[in-house]
Motif scaffolding. Structure first.
Motif, PDB file in Angstrom:
ATOM      1  N   ALA A  79       5.614 -12.799  12.506  1.00 27.47           N
ATOM      2  CA  ALA A  79       6.613 -13.858  11.552  1.00 27.47           C
ATOM      3  C   ALA A  79       7.505 -11.946  11.212  1.00 27.47           C
ATOM      4  O   ALA A  79       9.103 -12.490  11.067  1.00 27.47           O
ATOM      5  CB  ALA A  79       5.871 -13.507  10.380  1.00 27.47           C
ATOM      6  N   SER A 119      14.340 -12.286   8.689  1.00 28.65           N
ATOM      7  CA  SER A 119      14.238 -13.135   8.168  1.00 28.65           C
ATOM      8  C   SER A 119      15.416 -13.818   7.198  1.00 28.65           C
ATOM      9  O   SER A 119      16.529 -13.006   7.359  1.00 28.65           O
ATOM     10  CB  SER A 119      13.845 -12.699   6.791  1.00 28.65           C
ATOM     11  OG  SER A 119      14.726 -11.722   6.150  1.00 28.65           O
ATOM     12  N   THR A 120      15.739 -14.591   6.888  1.00 26.27           N
ATOM     13  CA  THR A 120      17.078 -15.116   5.877  1.00 26.27           C
ATOM     14  C   THR A 120      17.335 -14.266   5.058  1.00 26.27           C
ATOM     15  O   THR A 120      16.346 -13.515   4.067  1.00 26.27           O
ATOM     16  CB  THR A 120      16.036 -16.735   5.284  1.00 26.27           C
ATOM     17  OG1 THR A 120      15.583 -17.170   6.191  1.00 26.27           O
ATOM     18  CG2 THR A 120      17.747 -17.508   4.798  1.00 26.27           C
ATOM     19  N   SER A 157      17.661 -13.298   1.129  1.00 24.53           N
ATOM     20  CA  SER A 157      17.152 -13.632   0.201  1.00 24.53           C
ATOM     21  C   SER A 157      18.070 -13.230  -1.342  1.00 24.53           C
ATOM     22  O   SER A 157      18.676 -12.144  -1.373  1.00 24.53           O
ATOM     23  CB  SER A 157      16.111 -12.841   0.214  1.00 24.53           C
ATOM     24  OG  SER A 157      14.963 -12.923  -1.278  1.00 24.53           O
ATOM     25  N   THR A 188       5.956 -14.335  -3.338  1.00 27.04           N
ATOM     26  CA  THR A 188       5.763 -14.618  -2.009  1.00 27.04           C
ATOM     27  C   THR A 188       5.285 -13.356  -1.055  1.00 27.04           C
ATOM     28  O   THR A 188       4.764 -12.418  -1.206  1.00 27.04           O
ATOM     29  CB  THR A 188       7.537 -13.924  -1.917  1.00 27.04           C
ATOM     30  OG1 THR A 188       8.005 -14.771  -0.333  1.00 27.04           O
ATOM     31  CG2 THR A 188       7.928 -12.853  -1.886  1.00 27.04           C
ATOM     32  N   LYS A 190       9.823 -18.494   3.375  1.00 26.28           N
ATOM     33  CA  LYS A 190      10.642 -18.717   4.040  1.00 26.28           C
ATOM     34  C   LYS A 190      11.373 -20.177   4.356  1.00 26.28           C
ATOM     35  O   LYS A 190      12.472 -20.091   4.119  1.00 26.28           O
ATOM     36  CB  LYS A 190      10.114 -18.202   5.746  1.00 26.28           C
ATOM     37  CG  LYS A 190       9.218 -16.942   5.732  1.00 26.28           C
ATOM     38  CD  LYS A 190       9.060 -17.212   7.386  1.00 26.28           C
ATOM     39  CE  LYS A 190       8.990 -15.709   7.604  1.00 26.28           C
ATOM     40  NZ  LYS A 190       7.795 -14.759   8.093  1.00 26.28           N
ATOM     41  N   ARG A 211      13.194 -19.681   0.502  1.00 21.68           N
ATOM     42  CA  ARG A 211      13.716 -18.747   0.045  1.00 21.68           C
ATOM     43  C   ARG A 211      15.296 -18.885   0.317  1.00 21.68           C
ATOM     44  O   ARG A 211      16.000 -18.715  -0.228  1.00 21.68           O
ATOM     45  CB  ARG A 211      13.420 -17.845   1.789  1.00 21.68           C
ATOM     46  CG  ARG A 211      14.802 -15.922   1.062  1.00 21.68           C
ATOM     47  CD  ARG A 211      14.136 -14.855   1.769  1.00 21.68           C
ATOM     48  NE  ARG A 211      13.111 -14.531   0.379  1.00 21.68           N
ATOM     49  CZ  ARG A 211      12.031 -14.064   1.272  1.00 21.68           C
ATOM     50  NH1 ARG A 211      11.726 -13.689   2.896  1.00 21.68           N
ATOM     51  NH2 ARG A 211      11.466 -13.779   0.128  1.00 21.68           N
TER      52      ARG A 211
END
Length: 128
Positions: free
Chosen positions: A15, A20-21, A23, A48, A56, A59
């Protein structure tokens, strides 16, 4: 047979290699949280974990909500499930993907594992 701990470590490794998107949340800050409560702002405390697929999914929904005009004063604070156990106890959170909504100083809603955008939006609306 692979242990649960090893499986979660592997999940976290893979991961972490996926971007990551962005936030809308900021790390939990006691002074900022208290100031937002005193100002009567709508607040979300998001528990989280970087390896959590539900987190995920939540978010980008929270980010999209925070960009809407009606949620312009929304404060989103993030608590890390793996490292901030004292804060989790303080808020009575037992799992990652927990969303706790406050209207000023009062908790007005809570959800665990919710990924439906409409349901998360209706939860956040309780804080308005």
């Amino acid at each position: 047979m692979i242990s649960r701990r090893a499986l979660f470590l592997l999940m976290g490794f893979f991961a972490s290699s996926i971007p990551s998107t962005a936030s809308a949340a900021e790390p939990f800050d006691e002074a900022g949280f208290a100031a937002a409560q005193a100002a009567g702002r709508p607040i979300i405390v998001e528990v989280t974990a970087p390896w959590c697929p539900i987190c995920k999914t939540q978010r980008p929904i929270l980010k999209a909500l925070s960009e809407q005009t009606r949620f312009k004063n929304l404060a989103i604070y993030e608590i890390d499930f793996d490292t901030q156990k004292a804060l989790m106890r303080r808020f009575g959170a037992r799992m990652q993907s927990t969303l706790i909504v406050f209207k000023g100083g009062e908790e007005v809603g809570r959800s665990v594992g919710e990924t439906q955008g409409e349901w998360i939006e209706s939860l956040v609306e309780k804080a308005l």
